[in-house]
Structures are given as structure tokens and as C-alpha cells.
Design a protein around this motif. Structure first.
Motif, PDB file in Angstrom:
ATOM      1  N   CYS B  62      59.669   5.940  -5.059  1.00  0.00           N
ATOM      2  CA  CYS B  62      59.345   5.351  -6.361  1.00  0.00           C
ATOM      3  C   CYS B  62      60.485   5.542  -7.361  1.00  0.00           C
ATOM      4  N   TYR B  64      60.176   4.737 -10.477  1.00  0.00           N
ATOM      5  CA  TYR B  64      59.603   4.686 -11.825  1.00  0.00           C
ATOM      6  C   TYR B  64      58.911   5.986 -12.241  1.00  0.00           C
ATOM      7  N   VAL B  66      56.520   7.794 -10.650  1.00  0.00           N
ATOM      8  CA  VAL B  66      55.108   8.075 -10.319  1.00  0.00           C
ATOM      9  C   VAL B  66      54.988   9.375  -9.514  1.00  0.00           C
ATOM     10  N   PHE B  67      55.999   9.621  -8.679  1.00  0.00           N
ATOM     11  CA  PHE B  67      55.935  10.837  -7.855  1.00  0.00           C
ATOM     12  C   PHE B  67      56.929  11.893  -8.360  1.00  0.00           C
ATOM     13  N   CYS B  81      53.175   3.437 -12.829  1.00  0.00           N
ATOM     14  CA  CYS B  81      53.297   2.513 -11.697  1.00  0.00           C
ATOM     15  C   CYS B  81      53.454   1.068 -12.185  1.00  0.00           C
ATOM     16  N   VAL B  82      54.450   0.385 -11.631  1.00  0.00           N
ATOM     17  CA  VAL B  82      54.664  -1.020 -11.996  1.00  0.00           C
ATOM     18  C   VAL B  82      54.277  -1.950 -10.837  1.00  0.00           C
ATOM     19  N   GLY B  83      53.652  -1.375  -9.821  1.00  0.00           N
ATOM     20  CA  GLY B  83      53.121  -2.199  -8.738  1.00  0.00           C
ATOM     21  C   GLY B  83      54.157  -2.822  -7.832  1.00  0.00           C
ATOM     22  N   CYS B  84      55.309  -2.158  -7.663  1.00  0.00           N
ATOM     23  CA  CYS B  84      56.345  -2.770  -6.818  1.00  0.00           C
ATOM     24  C   CYS B  84      55.977  -2.684  -5.332  1.00  0.00           C
ATOM     25  N   LEU B  85      55.177  -1.715  -4.979  1.00  0.00           N
ATOM     26  CA  LEU B  85      54.674  -1.501  -3.615  1.00  0.00           C
ATOM     27  C   LEU B  85      55.709  -0.934  -2.653  1.00  0.00           C
ATOM     28  N   CYS B  87      56.481   2.181  -2.252  1.00  0.00           N
ATOM     29  CA  CYS B  87      55.952   3.412  -1.641  1.00  0.00           C
ATOM     30  C   CYS B  87      55.034   3.076  -0.470  1.00  0.00           C
ATOM     31  N   VAL B  97      48.362   1.433  -2.925  1.00  0.00           N
ATOM     32  CA  VAL B  97      48.456   1.006  -4.325  1.00  0.00           C
ATOM     33  C   VAL B  97      47.574  -0.226  -4.476  1.00  0.00           C
TER      34      VAL B  97
END
Ligand code: SF4
Ligand code: SF4
Lengths: 436, 469
Positions: B62, B64, B66-67, B81-85, B87, B97
Motif C-alpha cells: 500500500c 497510501y 493503510v498498513f 484507503c483509496v481503493g487501488c486494490l 494489496c 478490500v
């Protein structure tokens, strides 16, 4: 003696392996897992179906709906008016999906074996690796891809015969030698994702190599104004075309425009200015960053623009002298066939190539370091996730799958050439009656 | 060369970050299987060790954060989280996600959570939402969704480039403008004179919903209007009760409230009547002859508008419900067009100002409503969304809609949110008009030739497709 890998190399290796495994797992056995993937236009299944095609070179056979999205309009409410099975042509082999890119009857003859080429994505907005992947795939398929604005790095010179050089309003990367190299020069008047708004490359993406090509200062944002400041009329536009023809008399000229209310007039103007290709870029597509308000609201979708232009050019008796290429939301082989049936000669692809390389369509291209999958970024580490060879293979496989499907569609419509499909709206069926 | 002195000051909206004061549900849910993560970490450590390869082991998918909390993936931070997927692509067995259904519940069936997302982004910093990867929504649709605006390939309002360098005027006029001026033989002006005010944006604030006419909301709207040099409509009872003062505050008056007119501590630019009442109109004009008189009318508004023009009213505030409908369920887009057309056919469109409210909830609706025939829009529910109010159930009828403003709401924060929102909307209006090649918003009004409608485009494009007709 072999050298110890650096941490950087190990990190790239770790994530690259994980990602490639992930693309496989997702598009195969994990297709029904709930995840925040996809949207109305590119559904999760369509994205996974594209991953599958990029891996195997054929459409998925695991039940994924890869042909249409769920947008409730346009391509998604059109289907084909299939012939009864006994009337299908026997073989896909005898079916021709090639198109000519010059129908003027003079100048260089260029025919591409599939009715598609790659749309403009500039160096800086995508990585050099992605650019190279597109170049290798274009060469393999004897087709083209467009540089977008900003020129191209020297690593692409070996592929120059497959590169469409774009001349856009900022004139970035436009040099005499790139024009002289170019088999096709594309004037970008406007682009569908942000019609009438010009371009913007964020400072973070203007690395030294990007800036060198654009003859600008590294890490400084670059604006491409709108419109061409030297063009006020069709006559001015004609001067542009003449300028290219003087620099490279052999080059074909493509004019890329957006889809305003008078798109038909724009197309006619481009024809009279001497364009070989009129490239209509509809409002729903695009790969680069654009204001959300522009993507959704300015100019019309490609499904509406193409029939309007086709009809007008027919009426003017010039339809057979120009090549009409369409882009902006064309996602699948079905979409390609549908836009041809609506009146285009062929399609220009962008997003689907990125999806083939692992794009999840998350829209974060401009955030922070750029695309986390290494596509729309100039970040050194991230861009290494895509090796040009791996990427080229994926794009090439996608093209192969498209070719197969296009031939299959034609066969089931009783046509032996994609050229016969052009403007055959009667071979489409409307499925949106619930909505109308 | 002589220097020209000018008092011209370019209109500017001060933007500043105004973070959310209430935590809304996150857009995504991020789940990590703890046991899987522990096992995976162990495997990584065994493979690379923790010495100088620590960087490799700890390299996370990630970008951004999140982790990146104190315990990494063991306690993800979904608010980042920006939902890039990425991870879950890298670790499909370990991380999932998904969209957060709680987030989707924000707003109501018309003011969908996607509009709330856009609005909260705009009121956070005052910037235009810009994203990559093309359009993600439905293809056209009903109402505003089935309308596109025009662009020009070669015309730009000016040739100074974009991004703030060229000048596009967003000023609109409110009030009466005669079709032409009349002069007597000596050249003296006779007949009607213009009675207009100009506001720098085609956006006003309408009265807050009935259940939330709190003092705080009123003060926020009034102050934001003053800062933006626009107008805020507020009930005269509220204005008098809390002692608001300022010509930009538009008192909304109904019959029986005439005596309150004398209590206003200022001369308003505009006074609005809740509904037609001859005595009320007379009282308003007696007390405030310099003010412009506006009449609220509920859609559908057809020929009757011509009678009110006869009675001397030139400014109308047309109301749809919060979902943009009239009582018969017609949508505001068609309703505006209808009223506009009535005035055009009567040859008096130029003399009249149309302000509209209801169903105009996002930046793109402003130019669309103007193209349909409005001069300006008075926003209602977007104010509530910018102030992070919860929509309680369906908020359709003006009288019964329930909103709940956050407890921590402050006037300063609220004003900044509305200014940010106005700045973002203004800039988007500039994008649309720039693309159309229009130098001023006044020229956009009623320009139906520069709008495209799905029904017409589709009928044209799909004619000849089997099953379409
Ligand atoms: S950031 Fe997201 S949308 Fe943009 S290219 Fe990468 S994966 Fe695709
Ligand atoms: S989806 Fe993207 S942003 Fe969200 S947690 Fe995963 S990697 Fe981070």
C-alpha cells in the motif's frame, strides 16, 4: 561471480511476482470474490475478462461477462443481429479484419491487419516501460500506437515505423526529425476525457528525461493550452497539415477531435484540410487525469458521434475518402464491432491496454507517486513492475483475442470482411427497451 | 504614457482546508487475515532475514499508508484507503478490500452518496475533483444525467491559455432589465429603467430546510454569502430574531409578516415573497423602494408567470422539491425549459430574472440549469451536505425533510466549507464555459443549441438499429 541483488531489485522482484500471480488468480479461480473492483462502464468481470485475454490470447471460458458493461446505455444496450446458425460462414480463417489507413487514393498505402491501433498516452503520463510494451506489441501486429504529446525517448526509435507522432497544442516534443520519422502524424485538437480543456502534466511526473524531451524544466508542471493558438479556421488547420506534408511528404495525417454538437462539420472541415484519418474521441474514455465534470458532461459519447459523422460524410459523398477511427470508451472486441457497425472504420484503444497490464481502474493515476501498479507513473521503483516484454506479450495477447472475436462476430453475421460491417446498423439490435 | 487608475479587483474566493468535523464511514473496508499475515511475515523473514534485508521484508503493497500504522497490517487504517486494490491483488488470500455499504447510505435516493463524496471533496479544499482513467458512471440517464454540454475545437473565450490566466465572467444580473431604453425628443430617458444588482456567481443560498433553521445555520449561510458577495435567502422572522444585518441577506416574507419589515436593520438588495399577495408586495415596495422584489413560485410555472410580470414582478424564484420534481413528478430540467420558453415566446425573457432551487445539487447542474434557462441557482441541500448534515430518511419535500447538523459545527468552519464549495463550483463552471468558448455566463442562459440531450442523440444515432424504433 554473480552479484548479490540489491534491496531495490528484491523489492521489485517481490511485488512483480505477487502482482502477476494475483492477476492470474483473480481472473481464474477467484472470479466470484466480493471486491471493490469495477464500475458501471468497466465492470469487475470485464476487467478480469481482459486480464484473462491478456494472459491467454483468447476470451475467457469461465463464465466472466467480458463483452459488455453495466452502464445501461450506448454499447451496453446494443447486441448483434446474428444470422441463424446455418447461415454462418464456415471458418474464421477466411475472414478479413484488416483496414486501410489511407483512402485518399494518393500517398503512402498503409494497411493494418487488425482494425485497431493504440491511442495517445504521453511519456510522462505513462512509464517508459509501458510505452515500450505498446511499441513492441504494435510492431508485432504491424499496427501503430500514438505517443501522445511530448515525444518519445530514444529507446523507442527502433519502433519508429509503428509510432504515430502526436502534435498537440503545447507542441511538446515536436521536432523535425520525429515528424520525418513518422509514418502517421496526429494533430490532437481535443481529447474526449477533457474536451476543450487542454492538458496538464503534473510537476511530479516531469522527470529529467520527460522534461528533456519536452524541452522544459524538470519537476515543473506543464500545461498544454487549448486550443491550437494558430488555428482559427479550417484554412488555418489546412496550413498545419501542409506544414507536416512539407516536412514529411510521405506521412499520413490524422486529426484527433472531440465530439461537440457540430462534430459532423468538424469532420468535414478536417477532410477538406487534407486529413487521411479523422479520429473521433468520445467523452467517456481517456486514460489521463481529467476533471470529473469534464469526463461526464462535456461533449457526446462516441456511440452517438460516429453515426452522426458517418451519415454526414456519406451525404457529402466523401465517406470513402477518409478513414474514421473512434475512441473513448471502447472496451472490448464487441465494442469495436459495434462502433464499426455504427459507422467507424476502426477503433483506437487505450484503457483496455492498461487493463491488460493490470490496471484496476481505480482512478488514482495522479495521486502521490502515481499508479501503484507501475503504469501511469514515472516513479523509478513502481515503473519496474512492468517489463516491456511482459507488457508487450499481454497487449499482444489481448489483440489476438480481439482478432479472434472480431472474426467470429463477422462470421456469425455472414460477412467476410470488417469493411463490409461499416455503417451496418441493421446488424445491431437494441436491448435497452426497459430503459427507453 | 499615462497610467490608468482603476478600482477593478478580480473576484477571488479565499479557500482554505476545512477538514471534516465528523467522521463519515470510510469508502472502503480493508480486512486482513491476521493468521495469514503472521505466517507470511515469518516466511519473509526466513527468506530475507532481518539484517540489511529488513527493507525488503517490510516493503508493503500500500502506497497510501493503510498498513503503515504502528502494527502495520494487523491494524489497517481504512480511512486512508483509496481503493487501488494493489494489496488484494498481491495477496488475494490474505487481504480483501470491499466497498463500505455504510458509506453508500449517506444522502438519500436522489442525493446519492457519490454526490456526497464529490461535495465533501470540494468543500474540503475548494478544488476541482480530478481523476484518471475516464468516466466510471452510468451512460446518460434521466434528468441532468441525460444532458451534455457542448465544446468547441477551436474557440476559446480568450487566447491567454487556461488555468486561471484567461478571463471568463461568472457575473449574473438579478432584477429588471428593459428590452430597450426609451428617450424623449430631448434625449431624456423615459419609460422603465433597469433595476438590477449583479452578483459575481450564479449561485445563491436558499433558506435552510424547515427543520434546521437554527441560528447557527442561518449565520453560516449569511456570512458565507457576504464573503462570496452573493445572496442568502432567510426567513424574515429568523433575521429579526437573531439580528442579522447585511444587504446580501434576502428576507423571505409571507402575508401577515408586513410589520416585521420595519424591524430590519438594513436595506436589502432583494426581498422575496413566499407567495403572491398584493398587499404584501405593496408594503415591501413602500418600505424598500430600492430593493428588488422577488416572488417564489412552485413548479410547474407556465402562463401564470406572465400575469405576475404584468403586476410588476421581474424576479422569480422557481421551486422544485429537493429531488428536483414538481407535484406531478416532472423533472426540474424540463420545468425550467418550459418556463424559460414561455417568457421567450412572450418576448420578455430579457426583462425577467429566473432563479431556481431544488434538484440542483452538484457542480455540473449549475451550467446545465443555466443552459435550460435559469439565470442563477439558489442551492439548498448541497449546503447541508457541505456542512456534513445527515439526511434523515428521504429528503424530498421541503416542508418535511429532516437533516441533522453535526454537534461540533462552528460558524467559522461552516463558512469556510461553503466558500470552498463555491470556489470549486465556480472553477468547474469556468471549465464548462471555457470548453464552450463562452466568455461570460450571462451568454450561457437558455443556449439550448449548446446542449445535447440523450433522447435526441440516441434517436438519431440508433435509427435503423433493429428493435430501436
Ligand atoms: S492508478 Fe489505477 S486507474 Fe490509474 S493506471 Fe493505475 S491502476 Fe489504472
Ligand atoms: S486497496 Fe490500495 S489503498 Fe486500499 S489498502 Fe489496498 S493498497 Fe492500500
Amino acid at each position: 561471480m554473480s552479484r548479490e541483488p540489491t534491496n531495490h531489485e528484491l523489492i521489485v522482484e517481490k511485488h512483480t511476482r505477487n502482482l502477476r500471480d494475483g492477476y492470474h488468480v483473480w481472473s481464474h479461480d477467484k472470479t466470484d470474490v466480493e471486491r471493490a473492483l469495477g464500475d458501471y462502464r468497466w465492470t469487475g468481470e470485464m476487467i478480469l475478462g481482459t486480464y484473462y485475454q491478456a494472459e491467454h490470447g483468447r476470451p475467457p471460458d469461465n463464465g466472466l461477462e467480458y463483452r459488455v458493461g453495466a452502464s445501461g446505455g450506448g454499447f451496453d444496450v446494443l447486441d448483434f443481429n446474428w444470422l441463424p446458425e446455418e447461415k454462418w460462414l464456415a471458418e474464421t480463417e477466411g475472414v478479413d479484419v484488416s483496414i486501410s489507413l489511407n483512402r485518399r487514393g494518393k500517398g503512402r498505402e498503409i494497411t493494418i491487419p487488425i482494425p485497431i491501433y493504440g491511442g495517445g498516452m504521453s511519456f510522462g503520463s505513462i512509464s517508459e516501460q509501458v510505452m515500450l510494451a505498446r511499441a513492441i506489441a504494435a510492431k508485432k501486429w504491424s499496427t501503430f500506437f500514438s505517443t501522445g504529446e511530448g515525444g518519445y525517448p530514444s529507446s523507442l526509435v527502433p519502433f519508429k515505423d509503428h509510432i504515430i507522432t502526436q502534435v498537440a497544442t503545447g507542441m511538446f516534443g515536436v521536432r523535425e526529425e520525429t515528424i520525418q520519422h513518422a509514418p502517421i502524424v496526429e494533430f490532437k485538437y481535443a481529447q474526449g476525457a477533457k474536451p476543450g480543456l487542454g492538458g496538464h502534466l503534473l510537476g511530479d511526473k516531469a522527470t529529467s528525461s520527460v522534461a528533456a524531451l519536452r524541452e522544459s524544466v524538470p519537476w515543473v508542471s506543464l500545461f498544454s493550452p487549448f486550443p491550437f493558438h494558430s488555428v482559427y479556421s479550417v484554412e488555418d488547420h489546412r496550413k498545419h497539415v501542409d506544414w507536416i506534408k512539407t516536412t514529411n511528404p510521405e506521412a499520413l495525417v490524422s486529426v484527433k477531435v472531440s465530439t461537440p454538437t457540430d462534430v459532423d462539420m468538424v469532420a468535414v472541415g478536417s477532410y477538406f484540410a487534407g486529413a487521411n484519418i479523422i479520429h473521433l474521441d468520445g467523452s467517456y474514455g481517456g486514460t489521463g487525469a481529467a476533471p470529473e465534470i469534464a469526463k461526464k458532461n462535456i461533449a457526446m459519447p462516441i456511440e452517438f458521434a460516429v453515426p452522426k459523422v458517418h451519415k454526414y460524410l456519406l451525404g457529402e459523398n466523401i465517406r470513402d475518402e477518409v478513414v474514421l477511427m473512434a475512441s473513448g470508451g471502447i472496451r472490448s472486441a464487441d465494442d469495436i464491432a459495434k462502433i464499426v457497425a455504427l459507422g467507424a472504420d476502426g477503433a483506437v484503444m487505450g484503457t483496455s491496454e492498461l487493463v491488460a497490464l493490470g490496471c484496476t481502474r481505480c482512478s488514482n493515476c495522479e495521486r502521490g507517486r502515481g499508479c501503484p501498479f507501475g503504469l501511469t507513473t514515472t516513479d523509478l521503483l513502481l515503473s519496474e513492475f512492468v517489463s516491456p516484454e511482459w507488457g508487450a506479450e499481454r497487449i499482444s495477447n489481448l489483440y489476438q483475442s480481439y482478432e479472434f472475436q472480431l472474426k467470429d462476430i463477422l462470421r456469425k453475421l455472414g460477412l467476410s470482411s470488417i469493411r463490409e460491417l461499416r455503417g451496418r446498423k441493421d446488424l445491431l439490435v437494441y436491448r435497452g427497451n426497459g430503459r427507453k | 504614457m499615462a497610467k490608468h487608475k482603476t478600482d477593478y479587483v478580480r473576484y477571488h474566493i479565499h479557500t482554505e482546508t476545512a477538514n471534516e468535523i465528523k467522521r463519515w464511514p470510510t469508502r472502503f473496508r480493508v480486512k486482513v487475515k491476521k493468521a495469514g499475515l503472521a505466517k507470511w511475515l515469518l516466511k519473509e523473514v526466513l527468506e530475507h532475514g532481518l539484517g540489511n534485508r529488513r527493507e525488503v521484508v517490510l516493503s508493503r503493497p500500500c502506497l497510501y499508508g493503510v498498513f503503515s500504522g504502528p502494527v502495520g497490517g494487523f491494524a489497517p487504517r481504512p480511512q486512508h484507503c483509496v481503493g487501488c486494490l494493489r494489496c488484494t491483488t498481491e495477496y488475494p488470500e490474505m487481504v480483501s478490500v470491499t466497498h463500505n455499504p455504510e458509506r453508500k447510505k449517506l444522502g438519500d435516493s436522489f442525493f446519492a452518496s457519490s454526490f456526497i463524496d464529490a461535495l465533501s471533496y470540494e468543500s474540503l479544499e475548494g478544488v476541482i475533483p480530478v481523476k484518471g482513467a475516464g468516466y466510471r458512471g452510468k451512460f446518460g440517464g434521466e434528468g441532468w444525467e441525460g444532458m451534455w454540454t457542448d465544446m468547441s475545437e477551436i474557440v476559446r473565450p480568450t487566447r491567454d491559455g487556461i488555468h486561471g490566466r484567461e478571463f471568463i465572467s461568472t457575473v449574473v444580473d438579478i432584477g429588471y432589465r428593459p428590452n430597450y431604453l426609451q428617450f424623449d425628443e430631448e434625449g431624456h430617458l423615459v419609460g422603465a429603467e433597469p433595476k438590477l444588482i449583479s452578483i459575481p456567481l450564479p449561485v445563491l443560498f436558499d433558506v435552510p430546510p424547515k427543520n434546521d433553521q437554527s441560528e447557527k445555520a442561518a449565520r453560516i449561510i449569511a456570512k458565507a454569502a457576504a464573503e462570496l458577495e452573493t445572496l442568502a435567502v432567510l426567513p424574515i422572522t429568523m433575521i429579526c430574531r437573531i439580528g442579522l444585518v447585511g444587504k446580501h441577506i434576502v428576507p423571505l416574507v409571507k402575508a401577515g409578516e408586513e410589520e416585521l419589515l420595519s424591524n430590519l436593520g438594513y436595506i436589502p438588495d432583494l426581498v422575496e415573497m413566499e407567495s403572491w399577495d398584493a398587499h404584501l408586495a405593496e408594503s415591501i415596495l413602500r418600505w424598500y423602494p430600492e430593493s428588488i422584489l422577488s416572488l417564489r413560485l412552485t413548479f410547474p410555472v407556465r402562463e401564470e408567470i406572465l400575469d405576475y410580470v404584468q403586476k410588476g414582478i421581474s424576479t422569480f424564484h422557481l421551486l422544485a422539491d429537493y429531488h428536483g420534481q414538481d407535484v406531478e413528478g416532472n423533472f426540474v430540467l424540463d420545468l425550467i425549459r418550459e418556463t424559460h420558453k414561455t417568457l421567450v415566446e412572450a418576448g420578455i425573457r430579457q426583462e425577467v430574472t429566473l432563479v431556481g432551487s431544488g434538484g440542483i445539487i452538484t457542480a455540473e447542474h449549475i451550467p446545465k440549469a443555466i443552459l435550460c434557462g435559469l439565470d442563477a441557482a439558489a442551492v439548498d441541500t448541497p449546503v447541508m451536505a457541505a456542512l456534513q448534515a445527515d439526511f434523515i430518511g428521504e429528503c424530498k419535500q421541503r416542508e418535511f425533510s429532516q437533516f441533522s447538523l453535526p454537534a461540533k459545527l462552528t460558524i467559522e468552519w461552516g463558512v469556510q466549507r461553503l466558500m470552498n464549495l463555491a470556489a470549486a463550483w465556480r472553477d468547474q463552471l469556468l471549465e464548462i464555459s471555457g470548453a464552450m468558448g463562452l466568455r461570460e455566463i450571462r451568454r450561457m442562459r437558455g443556449e439550448m443549441g449548446r446542449a445535447m440531450f440523450m433522447k435526441e442523440l440516441e434517436a438519431d444515432a440508433f435509427a435503423g438499429v433493429a428493435g430501436y424504433e
